[in-house]
Design a protein around this motif. Structure first.
Motif, PDB file in Angstrom:
ATOM      1  N   GLU A   6       0.834  -1.210   0.000  1.00 37.88           N
ATOM      2  CA  GLU A   6       0.000   0.000   0.000  1.00 37.88           C
ATOM      3  C   GLU A   6       0.867   1.257   0.000  1.00 37.88           C
ATOM      4  O   GLU A   6       0.592   2.216  -0.735  1.00 37.88           O
ATOM      5  N   TYR A   9       2.382   1.589  -3.419  1.00 38.67           N
ATOM      6  CA  TYR A   9       1.335   2.020  -4.353  1.00 38.67           C
ATOM      7  C   TYR A   9       1.169   3.540  -4.286  1.00 38.67           C
ATOM      8  O   TYR A   9       1.113   4.219  -5.320  1.00 38.67           O
ATOM      9  N   LYS A  10       1.080   4.061  -3.057  1.00 36.01           N
ATOM     10  CA  LYS A  10       0.937   5.508  -2.887  1.00 36.01           C
ATOM     11  C   LYS A  10       2.195   6.251  -3.349  1.00 36.01           C
ATOM     12  O   LYS A  10       2.094   7.330  -3.942  1.00 36.01           O
TER      13      LYS A  10
END
Length: 125
Positions: A6, A9-10
């Motif tokens: 996550e 991804y960011k």
């Protein structure tokens, strides 16, 4: 998605945003370098999440990098890129002094963010 995925991804979204903004007719250079710093910050936090380390609430790339280097000394390889990007978390964010970086700084910021994200991604597989 795992927590470190996550974060990465960011980090990738911030980098892609910076690159996309570079294609704009407007010279949004101040926003571009901010997104580059954010990409690096989230990438480093992604590595720390991968290592199951507690994440401190900081924007300081040097502090985050020091934590990464304690785990994997090879993170010193991205020291210069982190130091270059570190000021962009606040520099140009407010109307004090110069309002925007040069196109040369923007290009260097994108390259530094790419290097950091690539390095972290390679070390979280």
């Amino acid at each position: 998605m795992l927590p470190h995925e996550e974060w990465l991804y960011k980090a990738n979204n911030d980098l892609e945003s910076a690159k996309y903004l570079l294609t704009s007719e407007k010279k949004l250079y101040d926003i571009i370098v901010y997104h580059c710093q954010q990409s690096a910050e989230k990438a480093l936090k992604g590595f720390l999440a991968f290592q199951r380390q507690g994440l401190m609430k900081t924007h300081d790339l040097k502090t985050l990098l020091d934590e990464c280097k304690d785990i994997a000394p090879k993170f010193n390889n991205i020291f210069d890129d982190c130091i270059f990007l570190n000021p962009f978390v606040t520099l140009y964010r407010y109307p004090e002094g110069d309002l925007a970086p040069s196109i040369e700084e923007v290009a260097k910021a994108i390259k530094a963010a790419e290097t950091i994200l690539s390095f972290v991604t390679e070390n979280t597989n």
